[in-house]
Write a protein that holds these residues in place. Sequence first.
Motif, PDB file in Angstrom:
ATOM      1  N   GLN A  27     -30.716 127.623  40.609  1.00  0.00           N
ATOM      2  CA  GLN A  27     -29.412 127.862  40.006  1.00  0.00           C
ATOM      3  C   GLN A  27     -29.162 129.336  39.734  1.00  0.00           C
ATOM      4  N   ARG A  48     -27.819 130.994  42.778  1.00  0.00           N
ATOM      5  CA  ARG A  48     -26.474 130.457  43.047  1.00  0.00           C
ATOM      6  C   ARG A  48     -25.444 131.072  42.106  1.00  0.00           C
ATOM      7  N   ASP A  49     -25.815 131.233  40.828  1.00  0.00           N
ATOM      8  CA  ASP A  49     -24.891 131.851  39.873  1.00  0.00           C
ATOM      9  C   ASP A  49     -24.569 133.286  40.273  1.00  0.00           C
ATOM     10  N   ARG A  52     -22.422 133.505  43.677  1.00  0.00           N
ATOM     11  CA  ARG A  52     -21.269 132.608  43.861  1.00  0.00           C
ATOM     12  C   ARG A  52     -20.075 133.330  44.471  1.00  0.00           C
ATOM     13  N   GLU A  55     -28.787 123.277  25.566  1.00  0.00           N
ATOM     14  CA  GLU A  55     -28.591 122.390  26.703  1.00  0.00           C
ATOM     15  C   GLU A  55     -29.403 121.097  26.574  1.00  0.00           C
ATOM     16  N   ASP A  92     -19.792 122.839  28.194  1.00  0.00           N
ATOM     17  CA  ASP A  92     -19.902 123.371  29.556  1.00  0.00           C
ATOM     18  C   ASP A  92     -20.905 122.503  30.298  1.00  0.00           C
ATOM     19  N   VAL A  93     -20.863 122.575  31.619  1.00  0.00           N
ATOM     20  CA  VAL A  93     -21.783 121.758  32.415  1.00  0.00           C
ATOM     21  C   VAL A  93     -22.196 122.519  33.666  1.00  0.00           C
ATOM     22  N   ARG A  94     -23.452 122.380  34.057  1.00  0.00           N
ATOM     23  CA  ARG A  94     -23.966 122.960  35.287  1.00  0.00           C
ATOM     24  C   ARG A  94     -24.800 121.901  35.993  1.00  0.00           C
ATOM     25  N   ILE A  95     -24.843 122.009  37.320  1.00  0.00           N
ATOM     26  CA  ILE A  95     -25.619 121.063  38.116  1.00  0.00           C
ATOM     27  C   ILE A  95     -26.626 121.830  38.952  1.00  0.00           C
ATOM     28  N   GLU A  96     -27.874 121.424  38.861  1.00  0.00           N
ATOM     29  CA  GLU A  96     -28.932 122.019  39.672  1.00  0.00           C
ATOM     30  C   GLU A  96     -29.463 120.937  40.604  1.00  0.00           C
ATOM     31  N   VAL A 103     -28.415 117.676  35.573  1.00  0.00           N
ATOM     32  CA  VAL A 103     -27.155 118.097  34.960  1.00  0.00           C
ATOM     33  C   VAL A 103     -27.479 118.742  33.618  1.00  0.00           C
ATOM     34  N   GLN A 104     -27.029 119.980  33.445  1.00  0.00           N
ATOM     35  CA  GLN A 104     -27.257 120.698  32.194  1.00  0.00           C
ATOM     36  C   GLN A 104     -25.989 120.593  31.346  1.00  0.00           C
TER      37      GLN A 104
END
Length: 362
Positions: free
Chosen positions: A204, A207-208, A211, A294, A322-326, A336-337
């Motif tokens: 991640q 990717r961050d 992006r 998280e 907020d949400v992040r996907i790894e 899913v964070q």
Amino acid sequence: MRTSLVLGTGLIGTSAALALTARGVRVHLSDRDQERVRTASSLGAGTEEEPEGPVDLAIVAVPPAHIAETVAEVQRRGLARGVIDVGSVKGGPRREVGEKGGDLTTYLGSHPMSGREQSGPLAATADLFEGRPWVLTPTPDTDTEVLNLALELIALCGAVPVVMDADAHDKAVALVSHTPQLLSSLVAARLESAAETAVRLCGQGIRDVTRVAGSDPAMWVDILSANPGPVADILAEVSADLDETVRALRALESADEEKRGGGSRGVENVLRRGNAGRARVPGKHGQAPTVYEEVVVLISDRPNELARIFADAGAAGVNIEDVRIEHATGQQAGYVQLMVEPRAVRPLQASLRDRGWSIRQP
């Protein structure tokens, strides 16, 4: 505002047209590429027909290098009562409008601080500007009617008006937008010739960072060509920090304990400065940043899994900030964070476990 003319049916122009049309404004579309106009019109952004008379507001959504000539043409042909542009650079175009004999009383520079990595009308959405800052750069010569039309446009698009000096704006976006784009591209460029075994380890973090490196190069050449000085100034500062960091890392390789200590302090210094800078980035709705914790949940790659997590979190009475996907490498699963307030962590973990979710411990 009852009528508008959007010149340039890319991401920003079409998104503004979609927002205005949805709120009852008759929008006329114009672009050198007629195919883009047809696409935008088919999406419901407005009509391909030319306006019968002057519209209330013309919105110039063309690359920075073409803003001044487009504004001057709109004014020369009397196509609108007021003209604004939505380019990402403000000082140069305003000066060029004056040099071309344009009327600075009926022209106002603006910049909606919103966008996507994709470009073109197909990437446009009516809610692109919702809750985002929209910079206005009026001068003492700006006509009050034009300023009011611009404010009405911003309200119809759901954005938040911010008034700035044009040159101050250009220095600001060099720092918060243009330089990050280049740095993201520079990091991503390292991956071009990297070994496949290394690329497969991407997580991640990479990717961050990379992006926005997926953005259109031609578009960014236009933007950076209009604001090269301020961007170069910031990159020079980054370059100096990089030199110091390289020296610190080399010192960590030394057999000399004192040099290793100096290297360690050098690396720690840049990381701490990064902490301090990151802490200044505004949080939700432009408010002071909030520290969230998280809750990491294992999720399978099946339809409706995300919806089920959000529904279960809602049933627990917890708001997901907020949400992040790894995504897991080589598996049809991932993590899913869920970012939540610290006091909500334990209740959410317990509730999700009760509903059969697997929680990863920190």
